[in-house]
Design a protein around this motif. Structure first.
Motif: not given
Lengths: 290, 339
Positions: A241-242, A244-245, A248-249, B146-148, B150-151, B154-155, B158
């Motif tokens: 799942s990382w 996607y992180v 996003g970064v 939008l990037g944030f 996702l971040i 998903h964090l 996890i």
């Protein structure tokens, strides 16, 4: 080709065609955050024609393109009354209404979805993706493409210079709709199944990201954006799942380092074979889209 | 294409709450008059849902009104509050707080949402400054947000998994008025939402900070010339955004005793709908829009079935955008140019 590879290639081809559908409108300065709605219309048109009306593939796919293009044409008139963030929201609302209708409709199978009898394989998808890519590159080199780019860069000045802004924006919405519809029809025929839940707002967001991250200045943008978006998550699959992180970064960093997208007019001009040996930076007048 | 001229004279502010209250009273009276208890119950539930939507819609409308930025991280800030609160209790780190652990957990959750919002400010809005002549450049902060999205999402996935979790709140005082059930938690959240709105309106209208915010909303360059420290005021917008989204998340958690990593998605999109209905950048508009969307949702579930909500809410929104783009209370100029 292994099943895993062919699955990735199929999604890449469909995403690429879809991204060009959004790109064509974005190239004329219109952000369409309702891509999933257009793709859903294409997919369901093809699915219905194939499974209920029992039409052959060579008819269902062009028909899906024409239908979605026509919807794009119709929706462009109300949508073009809006601008900026309102246009983003209007197209987004359009996609939500389409998905909501499809989820409810008895004709289109509702939440259960539809099975599509005729199957097309990966080589056809690759062929279609190559054709669409070439068509968009050609389009951007024509007078119409030039007019679209000028609207993208400066709408009032384009209008002053005699460009029929409204007509070109309508045309770009129609064409974008047709490409998104083609992507939907190919999706339906390749995966032999459509369900409304697939065409959700996240899909609209992703495909707009393909285009914006790739860059809206040249026709290379969606190609690079789709590759980036489809392959990076696959390459990062080891991270679970990382990925996607990390992804996003990458998006956030991209916007900081290179907000105009990966590929710009200047980059294309610099990499063009004409400058391989001379190495001089092209003068402003010489720059053009790929 | 010519934009309608922005109305030079603003409607007096007192008019809008009166219009909303009158419309609301009329709707409730009509509903109860024709439909009796069942409809009255639906209207009450719609209002409670509307209280959540309006709080999130205010977060959206504040960022758009002041910064011209559609901030897609707001639904995740909403979700972060609930999930962080659940995580803290689940880990047993709040055992010392005893019976009020839920409150402490939710307060910490709101704090996390505010902190996350400041991180977003650092990496998105700072780069809004236009450097390139490009019609889609206004999308830069939008894409970053939008990037944030996702971040953060998903964090959380996890860290805490994808299941929805139960978040028990110890009080369940239901009040019955003429046979209509009013949840105690719902009532409290409605009151809290109204208090927040009143406080925000007061801040914007009567404080130095509020004046600075309104000046930036008019024109950031002019504001800077007039001595407003734009780079110091902008984070305030994000703090308020995080606070509003976080409080809405806490209210939602209390009302429905249920948290999940996806809880922000539906509420977030409904709140966007509410904001557009009310008019971009208008606080009273966000309130009217939130109530309208909440009522539309519960009533269309009641009359047309659960799967009709998406069509009715978004169909209403599409119609409003096309027929009256400025919404119910918005000014025509906001959101037209850059994002």
């Amino acid at each position: 080709m292994s099943g895993y590879m062919s699955g990735i290639v199929a999604i890449l081809c469909i995403n690429l065609i879809f991204a060009y559908g959004i790109y064509v409108t974005a190239a004329a300065g219109q952000l369409n955050l309702g891509g999933a709605g257009f793709q859903a219309i294409g997919a369901y048109a093809a699915a219905w024609l194939s499974s209920v009306a029992m039409q052959p593939i060579w008819l269902t796919i062009p028909a899906a393109m024409v239908i979605t293009g026509f919807v794009g044409f119709l929706i462009s008139f109300p949508v073009l009354r809006t601008r900026g963030v309102y246009m983003v929201l209007a197209t987004f609302a359009f996609a939500e209404v389409v998905a909501g209708y499809l989820l409810r409709s008895k004709v289109f199978g509702g939440a259960i979805g539809m099975v599509v009898p005729d199957h097309i394989d990966v080589p056809v998808l690759i062929g279609a993706a190559v054709l669409v890519t070439l068509a968009v590159f050609y389009l951007m080199a024509t007078r119409l493409g030039l007019a679209m780019r000028s609207i993208h860069d400066d709408e009032p000045v384009s209008s002053l210079m005699g460009v029929n802004v409204r007509a070109i924006q309508v045309a770009s919405f129609t064409l974008g709709g047709a490409f998104a519809g083609l992507a939907g029809a190919l999706y339906a025929h390749h995966f032999s199944f459509v369900e409304a839940q697939y065409f959700n707002s996240l899909l609209s967001i992703y495909v707009l990201l393909f285009v914006l991250i790739g860059g809206t200045q040249t026709a290379w943008g969606p190609l690079v954006g789709s590759l980036f978006f489809t392959l990076i998550p696959e390459l990062l699959r080891v991270g679970g799942s990382w990925r996607y992180v990390v992804f996003g970064v990458a998006i956030v960093l991209m916007m900081i380092i290179r907000p105009e997208g990966i590929v710009t007019r200047e980059l294309v001009a610099r990499l063009s074979p004409r400058n391989w040996f001379g190495g001089k930076r092209p003068a402003l007048g010489e720059r053009h889209a790929g | 294409m010519s934009a309608p001229p922005a109305s030079p004279a603003r409607r007096p502010a007192i008019g809008q709450p009166v219009i909303i209250a009158a419309g609301l009273a009329l709707a409730v009276a009509l509903g109860i008059g024709f439909g009796g208890k069942v409809i009255a119950q639906q209207i009450v539930s719609g209002l409670m849902l509307g209280a959540i939507y309006m709080t999130v819609a205010m977060a959206f409308t504040l960022t758009i009104g002041v910064l011209n930025f559609l901030n897609f991280t707001i639904p995740t800030l909403f979700m972060l509050t609930g999930m962080v609160a659940w995580g803290l209790i689940h880990q047993g780190w709040l055992a010392f707080a005893g019976g009020s652990a839920w409150l402490v957990a939710l307060l910490i959750g709101v704090g996390v949402a505010v902190a996350a919002s400041l991180v977003v400010e650092r990496f998105t809005f700072r780069y809004l400054r236009t450097r390139h002549g490009d019609a889609t450049e206004h999308a830069i902060p939008l894409v970053s947000s939008l990037g944030f999205l996702l971040i953060f999402e998903h964090l959380v996935l996890i860290g805490m998994g994808s299941e929805s979790q139960r978040f028990a709140v110890p009080f369940k005082a239901d009040i019955r008025i003429f046979g209509v059930v009013l949840g105690g938690a719902q009532l409290a959240s409605m009151v809290l939402a109204v208090v927040i709105v009143a406080a925000l309106t007061y801040i914007l209208k009567h404080t130095r900070m509020g004046r600075a915010l309104r000046t930036i909303a008019e024109n950031p360059d002019t504001a800077s010339l007039l001595g407003v420290e734009v780079t110091r005021i902008v984070p305030v917008v994000f703090i308020l955004t995080g606070l509003l989204a976080g409080v809405a998340g806490a209210l939602f958690t209390i009302n429905y005793s249920d948290v999940s990593p996806f809880m922000g998605d539906h509420v977030g999109t409904k709140a966007i709908a509410a904001m557009v209905l009310g008019g971009l950048g208008s606080i009273w508009g966000a309130i009217a829009g939130g109530i309208l969307v909440g009522l539309t949702e519960t009533l269309s579930i009641h009359f047309l079935g659960g799967d009709s909500v998406q069509m009715t809410v978004w169909g209403l929104l599409l119609a409003v955008i096309i027929l009256r783009p400025q919404g119910l209370f918005g000014t025509a100029s906001i959101g037209k140019g850059k994002m």
